[in-house]
Design a protein around this motif. Structure first.
Motif, PDB file in Angstrom:
ATOM      1  N   PHE A 116     -61.341 -82.622 -28.118  1.00 44.32           N
ATOM      2  CA  PHE A 116     -62.607 -82.492 -28.848  1.00 44.32           C
ATOM      3  C   PHE A 116     -63.651 -83.347 -28.158  1.00 44.32           C
ATOM      4  O   PHE A 116     -63.384 -84.480 -27.760  1.00 44.32           O
ATOM      5  N   GLY A 117     -64.864 -82.841 -28.026  1.00 46.30           N
ATOM      6  CA  GLY A 117     -65.992 -83.622 -27.524  1.00 46.30           C
ATOM      7  C   GLY A 117     -65.911 -83.911 -26.034  1.00 46.30           C
ATOM      8  O   GLY A 117     -65.099 -83.357 -25.292  1.00 46.30           O
ATOM      9  N   ALA A 118     -66.781 -84.821 -25.601  1.00 42.24           N
ATOM     10  CA  ALA A 118     -66.903 -85.165 -24.185  1.00 42.24           C
ATOM     11  C   ALA A 118     -65.834 -86.164 -23.786  1.00 42.24           C
ATOM     12  O   ALA A 118     -65.316 -86.923 -24.605  1.00 42.24           O
ATOM     13  N   LEU A 119     -65.512 -86.188 -22.490  1.00 48.29           N
ATOM     14  CA  LEU A 119     -64.665 -87.224 -21.912  1.00 48.29           C
ATOM     15  C   LEU A 119     -65.552 -88.363 -21.428  1.00 48.29           C
ATOM     16  O   LEU A 119     -66.661 -88.135 -20.930  1.00 48.29           O
ATOM     17  N   THR A 120     -65.067 -89.586 -21.555  1.00 55.12           N
ATOM     18  CA  THR A 120     -65.917 -90.750 -21.334  1.00 55.12           C
ATOM     19  C   THR A 120     -65.429 -91.695 -20.249  1.00 55.12           C
ATOM     20  O   THR A 120     -66.203 -92.521 -19.769  1.00 55.12           O
ATOM     21  N   CYS A 121     -64.149 -91.648 -19.865  1.00 55.28           N
ATOM     22  CA  CYS A 121     -63.632 -92.561 -18.851  1.00 55.28           C
ATOM     23  C   CYS A 121     -62.388 -91.957 -18.217  1.00 55.28           C
ATOM     24  O   CYS A 121     -61.738 -91.084 -18.804  1.00 55.28           O
ATOM     25  N   ALA A 168     -57.605 -89.956 -19.210  1.00 57.10           N
ATOM     26  CA  ALA A 168     -58.996 -89.671 -19.582  1.00 57.10           C
ATOM     27  C   ALA A 168     -59.189 -90.023 -21.050  1.00 57.10           C
ATOM     28  O   ALA A 168     -58.482 -89.506 -21.918  1.00 57.10           O
ATOM     29  N   GLY A 169     -60.126 -90.930 -21.319  1.00 57.79           N
ATOM     30  CA  GLY A 169     -60.506 -91.241 -22.695  1.00 57.79           C
ATOM     31  C   GLY A 169     -61.702 -90.422 -23.095  1.00 57.79           C
ATOM     32  O   GLY A 169     -62.482 -89.962 -22.239  1.00 57.79           O
ATOM     33  N   GLY A 170     -61.880 -90.228 -24.412  1.00 56.97           N
ATOM     34  CA  GLY A 170     -62.965 -89.360 -24.829  1.00 56.97           C
ATOM     35  C   GLY A 170     -63.538 -89.669 -26.188  1.00 56.97           C
ATOM     36  O   GLY A 170     -63.177 -90.653 -26.846  1.00 56.97           O
ATOM     37  N   GLN A 171     -64.443 -88.796 -26.596  1.00 57.66           N
ATOM     38  CA  GLN A 171     -65.068 -88.912 -27.909  1.00 57.66           C
ATOM     39  C   GLN A 171     -64.145 -88.452 -29.029  1.00 57.66           C
ATOM     40  O   GLN A 171     -64.528 -88.555 -30.197  1.00 57.66           O
ATOM     41  N   ASP A 172     -62.964 -87.949 -28.686  1.00 59.43           N
ATOM     42  CA  ASP A 172     -61.988 -87.587 -29.707  1.00 59.43           C
ATOM     43  C   ASP A 172     -61.124 -88.775 -30.113  1.00 59.43           C
ATOM     44  O   ASP A 172     -60.122 -88.611 -30.823  1.00 59.43           O
TER      45      ASP A 172
END
Length: 593
Positions: A394-399, A411-415
């Motif tokens: 869900f949502g964008a990936l952030t790192c 990969a970390g994300g907005q989920d």
């Protein structure tokens, strides 16, 4: 026992031993700033040769004793001129060293060749070019203020053994600090008219005499600085090549001059620090372009290997040398002046969906890139082709982070999840649940991820949590329910990947074994369709199909863990003795809460 200064892990207690906080003026600037760019940290460990320093000091003392003061003063005056200290013009001419080598590389070796990660042939340190302009005397409005600590740069060279430095940004300022130093005053503060958003230090060229640092800005500008000699060069001036804000910059491992920068317009651009900006307009993809199936590459007209197919897509490999020609005539030097930046231009995601971050695989053959469209893309950098595209839950990936052995990508994300991908198996192997807000940064601890079976990584999030995770690669290959995303990945293909045994005998590095072949000459996989025909886009599997990793409790240094907050509070946490048993150096990274 856990607090803002301590936390407990299975191996022992981590405790804060050093903290750097923004000044009152920086806090005020951050609170009144219309734009907020989180602080990021770049770390480098420089080895100072003790014997060499002692010998040079002894030689200087003997020279003074024997009446060599005049020669010493001459040498000092020449050195100051080389460093740009005695120059007064606003834009000083290039260093004399720049004339020793051409301003751009030749086109004989691939940019990301198999030898790229194994110390490719480079010019000698004496021939590495320096930035062109003087930081102290520049009249540029882009650099508004430069403040040096007392005794700089003499104190920088007065060291022995290994010394760890780190750079971090606060609002419009870049600061350079020594880790574990008694004085908390930074060596240098450089204030700009724009906001620094990312930075990277070149590990290949780092030495007691120089540090090559690339800094990206919200305007798209890129600055190459050497803070020791107080010199700089500016690229993508005013966003002339691409106007999108810089979201990440990375030096190409093993290269003294090449680096990649991702931008908020959905592109990744390959730059050469020694080139000037060129008049470049990237080709726009047509309506038929699907960013989940390919990247759109524009090769500049000055590239001798420029080749496009009928639809405007790239049909050849990016062929750039990592070494500079040592024997160059005046005629060829003149022709090299017409070769400008960029080296290449990749449109990775659609406009309006910025590329958030990217990392290199350990063998430097592949690039993992994440974007706000919620996709992780694995790119073959040599062929400039998309291998696979994975969707977030869900949502964008952030790192993003790539494991030291090349087997897994985090990969970390907005989920609020950290997803563990296996590029070789072309699937999600696990998700990590523990954060209650967006994940800000992930990083592997190489000292505890060396055996290829168990791994340790850390993560920080906007919930102000720092979490350590342990997982076993064997356990991750057994998800909750049978997973048959690709039927050709059966037990036989896991034990001996088809078509890779011969490549391993030819010296292929380990991370390449975990990526599928994608060229048109690829053999059939287990008698099925050619690799070119396989789907590149992989939607996110449901929760029931994927194993879940629970936390055991960001940046890993040999003796410390380094974290930073968005407003620039940097903390060093001492590692427990149990974590130092291997005695091997760990990879340096950064984290932000």
């Amino acid at each position: 026992m856990e607090s803002d200064t301590t936390f407990v892990a299975p191996e022992g207690v981590y405790t804060v031993i050093e903290e750097h906080r923004p000044s009152v003026l920086q806090n005020h600037a951050a609170s009144t700033s219309p734009l907020q760019f989180p602080a990021k940290v770049s770390v480098i460990t420089v080895k100072y040769p003790l014997e060499k320093i002692k010998d040079s000091a002894l030689a200087a003392s003997l020279a003074q004793l024997l009446g060599g003061n005049k020669d010493l003063k001459k040498e000092k005056a020449v050195k100051e001129k080389d460093d740009g200290i005695s120059l007064s013009s606003s834009d000083t001419p290039p260093d004399e060293q720049i004339d020793e080598v051409p301003s751009s590389p030749t086109y004989s070796t691939p940019l990301f060749s198999p030898s790229a990660g194994r110390k490719p042939k480079q010019p000698t340190p004496a021939k590495w070019s320096k930035p062109k302009h003087n930081l102290k005397t520049t009249s540029s409005t882009f650099i508004t203020r430069v403040q040096n600590a007392e005794g700089f740069p003499r104190n920088i060279r007065d060291r022995d053994g290994e010394t760890t430095f780190f750079f971090y940004n606060q609002v419009k300022t870049i600061l350079w600090v020594e880790a574990g130093a008694k004085s908390k005053e930074p060596f240098i503060r450089i204030t700009f008219s724009s906001y620094p958003t990312c930075h990277s230090i070149n590990n290949l060229t780092a030495s007691p005499e120089r540090l090559d640092v690339i800094i990206g800005f919200n305007t798209g500008d890129i600055i190459w600085i050497d803070p020791i000699s107080s010199r700089y060069s500016r690229l993508n001036k005013g966003g002339c090549i691409t106007p999108g804000a810089c979201t990440a910059v990375r030096w190409v491992p093993g290269s003294a001059s090449l680096f990649l920068a991702s931008h908020a317009d959905g592109t990744i651009v390959v730059y050469d620090r020694d080139r000037e900006d060129g008049a470049f307009v990237p080709t726009q993809p047509g309506l038929e372009w699907d960013p989940r199936e390919s990247i759109f590459v524009t090769i500049p007209p000055w590239h001798p290997g420029t080749s496009h197919d009928g639809e405007g897509g790239h049909s050849g490999a990016l062929d750039i040398s990592l070494s500079l020609s040592e024997n160059t005539t005046n005629k060829s030097e003149k022709s090299d002046k017409s070769i400008k930046n960029p080296v290449s231009h990749w449109r990775v995601s659609p406009k309006g969906k910025p590329v958030v971050d990217f990392v290199f695989s350990p063998d430097v053959k592949y690039v993992g890139a994440i974007s706000e469209d919620g996709c992780l893309r694995v790119i073959d950098a040599l062929a400039e082709q998309l291998l696979d595209c994975y969707s977030s839950y869900f949502g964008a990936l952030t790192c993003i982070a790539w494991s030291p052995d090349g087997r897994f990508v985090l990969a970390g994300g907005q989920d609020d999840l950290i997803t563990i991908f296996s590029p070789w198996e072309q699937r999600v192997v696990a998700r990590c649940q523990g954060h209650s807000s967006f994940v800000s940064c992930v990083a592997f601890d190489e000292g505890r991820s060396e055996d290829g079976r168990t791994y340790r990584f850390g993560s920080v999030g906007e919930d102000n949590k720092l979490i350590l995770w342990d997982f076993s690669s064997g356990a991750l290959h057994r998800p909750k329910t049978p997973y048959t995303h690709h039927s050709h990945h059966n037990a036989q293909s896991h034990s001996q990947p088809h078509g890779h045994k011969q490549s391993l005998n030819n010296g292929m590095s380990s991370s390449a074994l975990y990526l599928p072949k994608t060229t048109s000459t690829s053999p059939l996989i287990d008698g099925e369709v050619d690799a070119e025909m396989r789907p590149r886009y992989h939607p996110a599997p449901s929760r029931n199909e994927i194993a879940v990793v629970q936390p055991v409790l960001v940046t890993f240094l040999p003796k410390h863990v380094l974290t930073s907050t968005k407003n620039g509070v940097v903390k060093l946490w001492v590692r427990p003795l149990q974590a130092l048993q291997s005695g091997k150096p760990r990879r340096v990274g950064s984290g932000a809460i």
